[in-house]
Design an enzyme around this catalytic site. Sequence first.
Site, PDB file in Angstrom:
ATOM      1  N   ASP A 106      51.581  21.128  31.751  1.00 24.64           N
ATOM      2  CA  ASP A 106      51.456  20.252  32.855  1.00 24.64           C
ATOM      3  C   ASP A 106      51.543  18.954  32.743  1.00 24.64           C
ATOM      4  O   ASP A 106      51.225  18.605  31.595  1.00 24.64           O
ATOM      5  CB  ASP A 106      50.350  20.918  33.560  1.00 24.64           C
ATOM      6  N   ASP A 279      51.137  29.772  37.604  1.00 25.75           N
ATOM      7  CA  ASP A 279      50.016  29.769  36.829  1.00 25.75           C
ATOM      8  C   ASP A 279      48.994  29.416  37.793  1.00 25.75           C
ATOM      9  O   ASP A 279      49.046  29.039  38.862  1.00 25.75           O
ATOM     10  CB  ASP A 279      50.272  28.398  35.793  1.00 25.75           C
ATOM     11  N   CYS A 317      42.491  51.566  36.012  1.00 31.50           N
ATOM     12  CA  CYS A 317      42.834  50.450  35.114  1.00 31.50           C
ATOM     13  C   CYS A 317      43.146  50.764  33.511  1.00 31.50           C
ATOM     14  O   CYS A 317      41.743  51.393  33.027  1.00 31.50           O
ATOM     15  CB  CYS A 317      42.069  49.145  35.193  1.00 31.50           C
ATOM     16  N   CYS A 319      42.817  48.832  30.903  1.00 31.54           N
ATOM     17  CA  CYS A 319      42.610  47.668  30.045  1.00 31.54           C
ATOM     18  C   CYS A 319      41.115  48.045  28.997  1.00 31.54           C
ATOM     19  O   CYS A 319      40.306  48.858  29.143  1.00 31.54           O
ATOM     20  CB  CYS A 319      42.223  46.248  30.724  1.00 31.54           C
ATOM     21  N   CYS A 322      37.905  48.173  30.980  1.00 31.48           N
ATOM     22  CA  CYS A 322      37.768  49.400  32.110  1.00 31.48           C
ATOM     23  C   CYS A 322      37.675  50.651  31.204  1.00 31.48           C
ATOM     24  O   CYS A 322      37.090  51.478  31.741  1.00 31.48           O
ATOM     25  CB  CYS A 322      39.037  49.311  33.122  1.00 31.48           C
ATOM     26  N   HIS A 348      40.046  41.891  31.531  1.00 31.01           N
ATOM     27  CA  HIS A 348      40.435  42.543  32.684  1.00 31.01           C
ATOM     28  C   HIS A 348      41.382  41.922  33.534  1.00 31.01           C
ATOM     29  O   HIS A 348      42.280  42.277  33.882  1.00 31.01           O
ATOM     30  CB  HIS A 348      39.247  43.145  33.488  1.00 31.01           C
TER      31      HIS A 348
HETATM   32 ZN   LIG Z   1      40.462  46.654  33.597  1.00 30.26          ZN
END
Ligand SMILES: [Zn+2]
Length: 384
Positions: A106, A279, A317, A319, A322, A348
């Site tokens: 940026d 972003d 999920c 991840c 999770c 997550h």
């Molecule tokens: Zn997750």
Amino acid sequence: MNHKSCGDRAGEGFRPSFTLLAEDEATSARRGKLSLFHGEVNTPAFMPVGTYGTVKAMTPEEVEGLGAEIILGNTYHLYLRPGHELIRDMGGLHEFMNWRRPILTDSGGYQVFSLNELRKITEEGVTFQSHLDGSRHMLTPERVVEIEEALGSDVMMVLDECPPHPSSREYLERSLALTNRWALRSLDARRRPELALFAILQGGMDPELRARAASELCGQPFDGFAIGGLSVGEGQELMLKTLEATTPHMPRSRPRYLMGVGTPSDIVEAVARGVDMFDCVLPTRNARNGMFFTSKGKIAIKLARFERDELPPDEGCGCYTCRNYSRAYIRHLFRTREILASRLITGHNLYYYQSLMKRIRAALEAGTFPAFLNDFRAGQEVLQ
Ligand SMILES: [Zn+2]
């Protein structure tokens, strides 16, 4: 590590490019590939924010493992601390922070305008006082490109003025003209053509000024174009209307980046209107405030109803968080201010954003984006 360093001679012949792989017939959504000095970025893409040269709470390996192909750094903050010359002497920002994939920086214009009350804008540039120690500095379009080249940024953003919302038509018009003159000066200032330079289209919420921004800048040899000055409190409806008045004027062959946006819904709707890159601090900042973005909406983990909740934060999920932890345990970590809470929730949220982008790209490849869009919108309605 075998990544290219800042002064790599391999960079001498490289030029950034963008390839359009698929376009949706019913909407303006596009699937593309951006080729940058430090690697390729599949679009639509979400870029996690690493303002100070770190995506807060995550190691670069973790950020990459979550699916990010590019991250953001901030020129204003890195210029003030630790200083771009120090970073250049340490081998460039990639080497300094141990991130081997592309980085977008940026320009710092937004921070100058949002963090400094004593700033002064002239044709030459903007003078401001450091929010850290009160020292005086001047950023010009040329100086910003010089700093970004010292950092070794794969995508450099030009210095622009981001007018507050609302602003008068007269102010917006004057500000746009200055931003556009600054953009042309930035092109002239570039010394490293292997690093991409993006212009920023401003113009507030005025469709005519947005079209003017595009007509004045999009014919110039920038590697991409950003849409700035949105998500400044105007609300989603007006933001999407302004997008609809902007993207049709932008070249098909260049990447389009919507700066600082947004929620999962903002992103999906903006993709449908032809945006390729995003972003936002939301997934990382909100994580540190205990908020999960899930397939069923947002969850504030501090709520008493999660005290004995054995479920993972987002059922289904995949991840790390999770797969291994319950809402009850993360709530406990958050309430006791354990660092692990920030790490688990950030992990997550970034996974959620990256898997959303993956699903968008897969739908565009399969030609099923309109169905994806309908399902997404229906799922959002259930939540609100
Ligand atoms: Zn997750």
